[in-house]
Design a protein around this motif. Structure first.
Motif, mmCIF file in Angstrom:
data_model
loop_
_atom_site.group_PDB
_atom_site.id
_atom_site.type_symbol
_atom_site.label_atom_id
_atom_site.label_comp_id
_atom_site.label_asym_id
_atom_site.label_seq_id
_atom_site.Cartn_x
_atom_site.Cartn_y
_atom_site.Cartn_z
ATOM 1 N N ALA A 6 1.056 -1.074 0.160
ATOM 2 C CA ALA A 6 -0.348 0.050 -0.340
ATOM 3 C C ALA A 6 0.887 1.109 -0.284
ATOM 4 C CB ALA A 6 -1.518 -0.106 1.327
ATOM 5 N N LEU A 9 1.792 2.395 -3.433
ATOM 6 C CA LEU A 9 0.421 3.067 -3.994
ATOM 7 C C LEU A 9 0.622 4.558 -3.742
ATOM 8 C CD1 LEU A 9 -1.901 0.367 -4.459
ATOM 9 C CD2 LEU A 9 0.310 0.727 -6.063
ATOM 10 N N HIS A 12 2.924 7.334 -5.302
ATOM 11 C CA HIS A 12 2.599 7.100 -6.605
ATOM 12 C C HIS A 12 1.514 8.516 -6.568
ATOM 13 C CE1 HIS A 12 2.630 6.527 -10.494
ATOM 14 N NE2 HIS A 12 1.355 6.305 -10.386
ATOM 15 N N ALA A 13 0.447 8.015 -5.409
ATOM 16 C CA ALA A 13 -0.727 8.762 -5.858
ATOM 17 C C ALA A 13 -0.911 10.213 -5.153
ATOM 18 C CB ALA A 13 -2.347 8.448 -4.991
ATOM 19 N N GLN A 18 -2.139 7.340 -10.300
ATOM 20 C CA GLN A 18 -3.319 7.443 -10.580
ATOM 21 C C GLN A 18 -3.047 5.619 -8.993
ATOM 22 O OE1 GLN A 18 -6.404 7.957 -11.350
ATOM 23 N NE2 GLN A 18 -5.277 9.901 -12.256
ATOM 24 N N ALA A 19 -3.720 4.971 -8.607
ATOM 25 C CA ALA A 19 -3.442 3.811 -8.167
ATOM 26 C C ALA A 19 -4.620 3.556 -7.470
ATOM 27 C CB ALA A 19 -2.457 4.490 -6.770
ATOM 28 N N THR A 20 -4.489 2.462 -7.795
ATOM 29 C CA THR A 20 -5.756 1.027 -6.478
ATOM 30 C C THR A 20 -5.262 -0.395 -5.803
ATOM 31 O OG1 THR A 20 -6.915 1.396 -8.548
ATOM 32 C CG2 THR A 20 -7.579 -0.488 -7.507
ATOM 33 N N LEU A 21 -5.906 -0.162 -4.825
ATOM 34 C CA LEU A 21 -5.106 -1.559 -4.073
ATOM 35 C C LEU A 21 -6.931 -2.421 -4.137
ATOM 36 C CD1 LEU A 21 -3.055 -2.496 -1.900
ATOM 37 C CD2 LEU A 21 -4.579 -1.343 -0.133
ATOM 38 N N THR A 154 -6.285 7.549 -5.327
ATOM 39 C CA THR A 154 -6.395 6.413 -4.772
ATOM 40 C C THR A 154 -7.555 5.302 -4.759
ATOM 41 O OG1 THR A 154 -5.155 4.673 -3.284
ATOM 42 C CG2 THR A 154 -5.895 6.685 -2.496
#
Length: 183
Positions: A6, A9, A12-13, A18-21, A154
């Motif tokens: 996490a 991410l 990065h956001a 853009q980030a997705t968990l 995120t």
């Protein structure tokens, strides 16, 4: 989990990406617990951006939370129905979803707790109150100092104990993981 999966991410956001968990697994495997712990660790970093947003001025995080249960999409912050639609720029817009402004880590954690509490639950063999839906939490992060990149985002997608993600796309009746581009 936070340090290895996490945190990169979130960083990065915060850098405008853009980030997705995504958490996915069988009933009782700890998806909801994991997401709650991740956000308790990420909330201070995200809230610091709200306090020191674009070019030194404060700018709030923008948060939406929806529940997908079969072909039904419900805003977890208002209880109202929402509808995933294809946005003109290629993303997904959630028509009817609430977009809340959040300024602190405590507010972000409170919002996550309220959204989690509003989800559909049912007793299973593994849990007395197992969530029976898929939750999509979207956090729009304001850009940092310097030339304004597009806002980072995120998303945490937690697929419920059904073990299968919803059908993708409005035509299939499911809801893809949204990025709420509403102002």
């Amino acid at each position: 989990v936070y340090r290895l999966a996490a945190h990169p991410l979130v960083e990065h956001a915060l850098s405008g990406g853009q980030a997705t968990l995504l958490t996915y697994g069988q009933t009782g495997s700890g998806k909801t617990y994991t997401i709650e712990q991740v956000f308790s660790l990420a909330s201070p970093l995200l809230a610091a951006r709200a306090r020191h947003g674009a070019r030194g001025s404060a700018a709030p995080l923008r948060v939406s939370a929806v529940e997908v249960l079969g072909r039904r999409c419900v805003d977890l912050l208002s209880g109202s129905p929402c509808q995933p639609l294809a946005a003109a720029e290629g993303g997904i817009e959630l028509k009817g979803a609430t977009l809340r402004q959040v300024w602190s880590g405590a507010q972000l954690e409170e919002l996550l707790a309220a959204a989690s509490a509003a989800r559909a639950t049912q007793a299973t063999g593994a849990n007395a109150t197992s969530s029976r839906s898929h939750m999509v939490l979207s956090i729009d992060v304001p850009p940092h100092q310097g030339p304004p990149p597009p806002p980072g985002a995120t998303e945490a997608v937690r697929f419920g104990g059904g073990g299968r993600p919803p059908a993708a796309g409005p035509a299939a009746g499911g809801a893809p993981p949204p990025h709420n581009n509403a102002p």
